[in-house]
Design an enzyme around this catalytic site. Structure first.
Site, short mmCIF file in Angstrom:
data_model
loop_
_atom_site.label_atom_id
_atom_site.label_comp_id
_atom_site.label_asym_id
_atom_site.label_seq_id
_atom_site.Cartn_x
_atom_site.Cartn_y
_atom_site.Cartn_z
N GLU A 147 -3.55 4.58 -23.07
CA GLU A 147 -4.00 3.01 -23.36
C GLU A 147 -5.13 3.21 -23.30
O GLU A 147 -6.32 2.41 -23.30
CB GLU A 147 -3.60 1.85 -22.23
N CYS A 170 0.66 0.51 -19.56
CA CYS A 170 1.59 1.24 -18.53
C CYS A 170 2.81 1.97 -18.83
O CYS A 170 3.71 2.85 -18.07
CB CYS A 170 1.51 0.55 -17.09
N HIS A 194 6.45 1.86 -11.05
CA HIS A 194 5.47 2.66 -11.62
C HIS A 194 4.30 1.74 -10.57
O HIS A 194 3.92 1.23 -9.57
CB HIS A 194 4.31 0.99 -12.83
N1 CAA Z 1 -7.42 -4.47 6.14
C1 CAA Z 1 -6.55 -4.33 6.05
N2 CAA Z 1 -6.47 -5.15 4.41
C2 CAA Z 1 -6.91 -5.99 4.36
C3 CAA Z 1 -8.29 -6.42 4.57
C4 CAA Z 1 -9.00 -5.30 5.85
N3 CAA Z 1 -9.72 -5.15 6.16
N4 CAA Z 1 -8.87 -6.69 3.60
C5 CAA Z 1 -8.06 -6.80 2.64
N5 CAA Z 1 -7.25 -6.74 3.18
C6 CAA Z 1 -5.69 -6.87 1.94
C7 CAA Z 1 -5.34 -8.10 2.03
O1 CAA Z 1 -4.78 -9.00 2.86
C8 CAA Z 1 -4.47 -7.32 0.70
O2 CAA Z 1 -3.19 -7.10 0.67
P1 CAA Z 1 -1.81 -7.91 0.33
O3 CAA Z 1 -2.37 -7.70 -1.32
O4 CAA Z 1 -0.82 -6.64 0.39
O5 CAA Z 1 -2.65 -9.50 0.15
C9 CAA Z 1 -5.23 -6.25 0.04
O6 CAA Z 1 -5.69 -5.95 1.02
C10 CAA Z 1 -5.97 -6.66 -1.28
O7 CAA Z 1 -6.87 -7.76 -1.25
P2 CAA Z 1 -6.83 -9.39 -1.88
O8 CAA Z 1 -6.11 -9.84 -2.46
O9 CAA Z 1 -8.13 -9.84 -1.41
O10 CAA Z 1 -7.89 -7.74 -3.23
P3 CAA Z 1 -9.00 -8.19 -4.03
O11 CAA Z 1 -9.05 -9.85 -4.75
O12 CAA Z 1 -10.11 -7.24 -4.32
O13 CAA Z 1 -7.53 -7.84 -5.72
C11 CAA Z 1 -6.21 -6.60 -6.56
C12 CAA Z 1 -6.92 -6.47 -5.60
C13 CAA Z 1 -6.02 -7.90 -7.38
C14 CAA Z 1 -5.35 -5.26 -6.96
C15 CAA Z 1 -7.87 -5.89 -7.96
O14 CAA Z 1 -7.92 -4.31 -7.22
C16 CAA Z 1 -7.32 -5.65 -9.13
O15 CAA Z 1 -7.41 -6.72 -9.89
N6 CAA Z 1 -6.94 -4.80 -9.76
C17 CAA Z 1 -6.17 -3.78 -10.69
C18 CAA Z 1 -5.12 -4.90 -11.39
C19 CAA Z 1 -3.90 -3.98 -10.78
O16 CAA Z 1 -4.03 -2.84 -10.69
N7 CAA Z 1 -2.79 -5.10 -10.91
C20 CAA Z 1 -1.78 -4.41 -10.78
C21 CAA Z 1 -0.35 -5.07 -11.33
S1 CAA Z 1 -0.12 -4.85 -12.90
C22 CAA Z 1 -0.29 -3.06 -13.49
O17 CAA Z 1 0.35 -2.75 -12.71
C23 CAA Z 1 -1.07 -2.17 -14.80
C24 CAA Z 1 -2.09 -1.53 -14.47
O18 CAA Z 1 -1.45 -0.78 -13.67
C25 CAA Z 1 -3.15 -1.55 -14.49
#
Ligand code: CAA
Length: 385
Positions: A79, A111, A233
């Site tokens: 991609e 993916c 994945h």
């Molecule tokens: N200590 C330990 N853990 C902590 C923490 C701390 N101080 N602060 C936060 N966390 C944890 C949260 O509790 C959360 O855990 P859970 O998911 O188990 O609830 C985790 O860290 C992430 O925190 P947030 O949800 O607040 O993080 P975020 O808002 O920054 O978003 C994300 C995380 C959604 C993965 C973001 O990085 C993102 O958008 N990534 C791109 C999309 C993606 O990868 N999606 C995955 C599935 S889609 C797919 O597979 C297609 C692909 O390959 C792209």
């Protein structure tokens, strides 16, 4: 007839950033990145690298003078395409010195692309048992500097040589799949970075796993007890765990603990490389084969997910003599010999792009295959002598 993956190659860029340093620069608690997301290091590709050069690097590892002449199909799942028309696979035919009598093309479905390629390769070998297929996953995951997705970037490539009587993984020809029109992640043609509804993408991913796992059990009359490993994945290492956790309490505790232990072995490399997009499921396979307590003829399931979205679960059997066909020492050395760069150097590389008229300076090249220049808007590639 037994058909599957006979050889596996993996390429990772030579530079990486430390995600604790990234967290500090972004004023985020490092535990969020290392525990909450589950990533430690992130691969950073050089400017002369793209989906084509990385595909050539991993494919180079699975080819030799003996198998090259038997290849009849070359598929690149990506991609991170470099051209809206020309397939990455066509460049590879020349770079890798493959026979002209091949079908070479590119597959895109986020993916899921490499899995589509692998299933197509299975059918190709079934119809042409004397031939082999080369399926390569190659991607650069880019969300952008200082975005929520930044911590889930990465880059690299996995090459799979598919043949009769495979030495690494026999595909069982048991599979369930599904497609839904979902807006969880996309990259319009004008953009070099992806757009994602991050939390929503997590929900869709987990829902696809639950739906497909139920379908797989019903269709083949199996349970988790029939598998000792489930591969996922892995856009980031916490993600697969979210899917696996849906089994907790629904299967015997011993089985859940076994699957969780094996999952840890499957994410070791991803944790230190990042998201390979379509290659990440297959990097999980490599990581398990290198780091896991693998049993001969072990039965495994593989969950492939591509946003947009297409998902598939299929089963396979690890072949007893796989260690002779996966260059474990080479992969370990490539990972350990990488160079850490600073966050500002990464930001600098991220902000640059090779433009029409640019020529790569040879002394900057640290890999075998590279983009040598862009001339008349055409990308030209070379192999270091
Ligand atoms: N200590 C330990 N853990 C902590 C923490 C701390 N101080 N602060 C936060 N966390 C944890 C949260 O509790 C959360 O855990 P859970 O998911 O188990 O609830 C985790 O860290 C992430 O925190 P947030 O949800 O607040 O993080 P975020 O808002 O920054 O978003 C994300 C995380 C959604 C993965 C973001 O990085 C993102 O958008 N990534 C791109 C999309 C993606 O990868 N999606 C995955 C599935 S889609 C797919 O597979 C297609 C692909 O390959 C792209």
């Amino acid at each position: 007839m037994d058909i599957g993956i006979d050889r596996l190659g993996f390429y990772v860029p030579k530079k990486y950033i430390d995600l604790v340093e990234l967290a500090n620069k972004r004023n985020v608690d490092p535990n969020k990145f290392t525990i909450g997301i589950g990533q430690s290091k992130q691969a950073v590709p050089d400017l002369y690298q793209d989906a084509v050069t990385m595909a050539a690097e991993s494919a180079d590892q699975v080819l030799n003078d003996d198998n090259r002449k038997d290849i009849g199909l070359v598929i690149v799942g990506t991609e991170s395409s470099v051209d809206e028309s020309k397939a990455a696979a066509t460049y590879l035919v020349e770079l890798l010195n493959l026979p002209e009598e091949v079908r070479a093309f590119e597959i895109k479905e986020a993916c899921y692309g490499a899995t589509a390629g692998l299933q197509m390769a299975y059918n190709f070998v079934a119809m042409n048992p004397d031939k082999k297929a080369l399926v390569i996953a190659s991607d650069i995951a880019r969300y952008g500097v200082n975005t929520p997705g930044e911590v889930t970037q990465g880059a690299g490539s996995v090459a799979m040589l598919v043949s009769e009587n495979p030495h690494i993984l026999k595909l069982n020809n048991k599979s369930v799949y599904m497609t839904r029109n979902v807006g969880d992640f996309w990259r319009p043609t004008f953009s070099k970075t992806a757009f994602a509804r991050g939390k929503y993408s997590n929900e869709v991913y987990v829902d696809f796993f639950k739906t497909l796992w139920k379908k797989f059990q019903d269709k083949y009359d199996v349970t988790a007890d029939d598998f000792s490993t489930m591969l996922f994945h892995i856009p980031y290492t916490k993600m697969g765990m979210k899917a696996l956790r849906t089994l907790e309490g629904n299967i015997p505790d011993d089985k859940y603990n076994e699957l969780s232990d094996h999952y840890q072995a499957s994410i070791e490399i991803s944790r230190n490389v990042g998201n390979l997009y379509t290659g990440s499921l297959y990097l999980g396979l490599i990581s398990y084969l290198i780091n896991g307590d693998v049993k001969p003829n072990e039965q495994i399931s593989l969950f492939s997910y591509g946003s947009g979205a297409v998902g598939e679960i299929y089963s396979a059997e690890i072949q007893p003599d796989y260690t002779g066909f996966l260059n474990i020492d080479f992969i370990k050395k490539e990972l350990s010999d990488r160079q850490k760069i600073s966050i500002s150097d990464y930001e600098d590389i991220f902000g640059k792009e090779v433009k029409n008229g640019d020529v790569t300076v040879l002394s900057d090249v640290h890999d075998k295959y590279y983009l040598s220049e862009i001339k008349e808007n055409e990308r030209l590639y070379k192999k270091l002598k």
